[in-house]
Design a protein around this motif. Sequence first.
Motif, PDB file in Angstrom:
ATOM      1  N   MET A   1     -52.825  39.006   9.319  1.00  0.00           N
ATOM      2  CA  MET A   1     -53.293  38.015   8.349  1.00  0.00           C
ATOM      3  C   MET A   1     -54.800  37.809   8.384  1.00  0.00           C
ATOM      4  O   MET A   1     -55.424  37.565   7.352  1.00  0.00           O
ATOM      5  CB  MET A   1     -52.574  36.682   8.587  1.00  0.00           C
ATOM      6  CG  MET A   1     -51.084  36.733   8.295  1.00  0.00           C
ATOM      7  SD  MET A   1     -50.248  35.197   8.743  1.00  0.00           S
ATOM      8  CE  MET A   1     -48.597  35.515   8.092  1.00  0.00           C
ATOM      9  N   GLU A   2     -55.411  37.917   9.575  1.00  0.00           N
ATOM     10  CA  GLU A   2     -56.846  37.680   9.687  1.00  0.00           C
ATOM     11  C   GLU A   2     -57.681  38.810   9.085  1.00  0.00           C
ATOM     12  O   GLU A   2     -58.900  38.687   8.962  1.00  0.00           O
ATOM     13  CB  GLU A   2     -57.234  37.461  11.149  1.00  0.00           C
ATOM     14  CG  GLU A   2     -56.841  36.107  11.706  1.00  0.00           C
ATOM     15  CD  GLU A   2     -57.574  34.958  11.029  1.00  0.00           C
ATOM     16  OE1 GLU A   2     -58.800  35.055  10.843  1.00  0.00           O
ATOM     17  OE2 GLU A   2     -56.907  33.973  10.642  1.00  0.00           O
ATOM     18  N   ARG A   3     -57.045  39.912   8.705  1.00  0.00           N
ATOM     19  CA  ARG A   3     -57.783  40.999   8.056  1.00  0.00           C
ATOM     20  C   ARG A   3     -58.073  40.679   6.589  1.00  0.00           C
ATOM     21  O   ARG A   3     -58.886  41.343   5.956  1.00  0.00           O
ATOM     22  CB  ARG A   3     -57.018  42.318   8.186  1.00  0.00           C
ATOM     23  CG  ARG A   3     -57.067  42.862   9.609  1.00  0.00           C
ATOM     24  CD  ARG A   3     -56.167  44.049   9.823  1.00  0.00           C
ATOM     25  NE  ARG A   3     -56.597  45.215   9.067  1.00  0.00           N
ATOM     26  CZ  ARG A   3     -55.993  46.398   9.153  1.00  0.00           C
ATOM     27  NH1 ARG A   3     -54.954  46.559   9.963  1.00  0.00           N
ATOM     28  NH2 ARG A   3     -56.422  47.423   8.439  1.00  0.00           N
ATOM     29  N   ALA A   4     -57.402  39.691   6.040  1.00  0.00           N
ATOM     30  CA  ALA A   4     -57.728  39.221   4.694  1.00  0.00           C
ATOM     31  C   ALA A   4     -58.873  38.231   4.782  1.00  0.00           C
ATOM     32  O   ALA A   4     -59.130  37.644   5.832  1.00  0.00           O
ATOM     33  CB  ALA A   4     -56.507  38.568   4.052  1.00  0.00           C
ATOM     34  N   GLY A   5     -59.594  38.051   3.696  1.00  0.00           N
ATOM     35  CA  GLY A   5     -60.688  37.082   3.678  1.00  0.00           C
ATOM     36  C   GLY A   5     -61.876  37.595   2.890  1.00  0.00           C
ATOM     37  O   GLY A   5     -61.820  38.636   2.236  1.00  0.00           O
ATOM     38  N   LYS A   6     -62.957  36.864   2.972  1.00  0.00           N
ATOM     39  CA  LYS A   6     -64.196  37.194   2.260  1.00  0.00           C
ATOM     40  C   LYS A   6     -65.245  37.602   3.289  1.00  0.00           C
ATOM     41  O   LYS A   6     -65.471  36.893   4.267  1.00  0.00           O
ATOM     42  CB  LYS A   6     -64.671  35.965   1.469  1.00  0.00           C
ATOM     43  CG  LYS A   6     -65.886  36.195   0.592  1.00  0.00           C
ATOM     44  CD  LYS A   6     -66.195  34.918  -0.189  1.00  0.00           C
ATOM     45  CE  LYS A   6     -67.398  35.094  -1.100  1.00  0.00           C
ATOM     46  NZ  LYS A   6     -67.702  33.854  -1.850  1.00  0.00           N
ATOM     47  N   GLU A   7     -65.879  38.760   3.070  1.00  0.00           N
ATOM     48  CA  GLU A   7     -66.872  39.268   4.013  1.00  0.00           C
ATOM     49  C   GLU A   7     -68.239  39.300   3.358  1.00  0.00           C
ATOM     50  O   GLU A   7     -68.391  39.758   2.227  1.00  0.00           O
ATOM     51  CB  GLU A   7     -66.474  40.669   4.485  1.00  0.00           C
ATOM     52  CG  GLU A   7     -67.357  41.194   5.601  1.00  0.00           C
ATOM     53  CD  GLU A   7     -66.829  42.474   6.221  1.00  0.00           C
ATOM     54  OE1 GLU A   7     -67.460  42.984   7.151  1.00  0.00           O
ATOM     55  OE2 GLU A   7     -65.771  42.965   5.774  1.00  0.00           O
ATOM     56  N   GLU A   8     -69.239  38.815   4.084  1.00  0.00           N
ATOM     57  CA  GLU A   8     -70.606  38.776   3.555  1.00  0.00           C
ATOM     58  C   GLU A   8     -71.098  40.183   3.222  1.00  0.00           C
ATOM     59  O   GLU A   8     -70.945  41.114   4.013  1.00  0.00           O
ATOM     60  CB  GLU A   8     -71.544  38.126   4.574  1.00  0.00           C
ATOM     61  CG  GLU A   8     -71.343  36.628   4.732  1.00  0.00           C
ATOM     62  CD  GLU A   8     -72.328  36.016   5.705  1.00  0.00           C
ATOM     63  OE1 GLU A   8     -73.046  36.792   6.372  1.00  0.00           O
ATOM     64  OE2 GLU A   8     -72.370  34.775   5.808  1.00  0.00           O
ATOM     65  N   GLY A   9     -71.676  40.329   2.028  1.00  0.00           N
ATOM     66  CA  GLY A   9     -72.204  41.616   1.606  1.00  0.00           C
ATOM     67  C   GLY A   9     -71.163  42.566   1.072  1.00  0.00           C
ATOM     68  O   GLY A   9     -71.492  43.684   0.643  1.00  0.00           O
TER      69      GLY A   9
END
Length: 437
Positions: free
Chosen positions: A290-298
């Motif tokens: 689950m922690e592989r989802a999300g918003k990454e800077e750049g």
Amino acid sequence: MPFSSLKEKLSCKNYSVAFGEVVKINATVITATGLKVSISDMVRIVSNDTLQETSGMVTEIDGGTFFITPFSFVEGFCSGDRVFLDSTGLNIPVGDSLLGRVVDPFMRPIDGKGPITDFIMSPIIKAPIAAMKRGMINEVFSVGVKSIDGLLTCGKGQKLGIFAGSGVGKSTLMGMIVRGADAPIKVVALIGERGREVPEFIQKNLGGNLENTVIVVATSDDSPLMRKYGAFAAISVAEHFKDKGLDVLFIMDSVTRFAMAQREIGLALGEPPTSKGYPPSSLTLLPQLMERAGKEEGKGSITAFFTVLIEGDDMSDPIADQSRSILDGHIVLSREMTDFGIYPPVHILNSASRVMNDIITPEHFRAVLKFRRYYTLLKENEVLIRIGAYTKGSDAELDVAISKKVAMQRFISQGATFQNPFAETCKELINLMGEST
């Protein structure tokens, strides 16, 4: 075939010259010796008699003996068969050519549309986004479903769970989200479900439209390892597009079947069972996925919806409880609302979005608070209202709630094929609650 593609395909068959030997085999675990291996190494088991082969993963090591969990069934293999180390590791082909396709966890097409071409190899297992590299969730992610957009607003990069018992309308809501989501890329993982549901989901819930969509399938008749790594393979596909700067919708059905697959693997390897028979590794695996989802800077973002099957509508189920603690919000589907004919049956009072307050306007926020308050008053006094024991004028706020009851039910009800724009949903909710400025 281009030389680069041929070279990529040949590299996938890079086995070691040395080989080990199978010494024991059962339905779920193959025991072998003769190779120096590490945990999570990929191996190939080749039959000496029929030359058939299957792949597996090293999941336990005891001195010179190692234990392999196979990706497929083990019929036809026996003691003495050879075991080769696959030095390429657990990688899958990813690329734009996956769009519009239905594939298995190894990205092998199962839709009869020919092989996947023009790809790069990517590892299935990767580290989640580092905490300090995560971008702030400050943009609305519209899914076209009024009850979610209006009352449980989702943000780009948010992780949400859809908690539901069997037959409540989970697949229908998933189809609505995939069709209505404001995302250029959509990745759907169908893990551990019945094979019948795959074409049904595509034709009935998606209308046969797989534009900009990848569907990764590991059905209930696949091995536990295929079901486990089917989820990781699907999130790897989503990460490929996220790394290109795109906003991706990721939907997985279901986390429970994924955890059950790890339960089978863990118990076969001798792990101690805990609540409902789940070994500790089942609970440890959930945040790794689950922690592989999300918003990454750049880069882009992965907005994820994970469905969780709650057996007997029990929200204290260990998988449901663990998932709720990891995710950024939960959408609970109510069997009672299904019985009343309210679809999608989103239970507003039991559901929550943890980022909603940061991404909506003050008018929208006040309207949501007022809607939830009126809805709570109606639920608390439902019996009194139905038997006629409530006298109008006894509670001015309840009187307003009763006058808006039909309009509120109409707001949270929506046809399966209808998508409502986010701006219209907000306007309708604000007007309904009298919060327009």
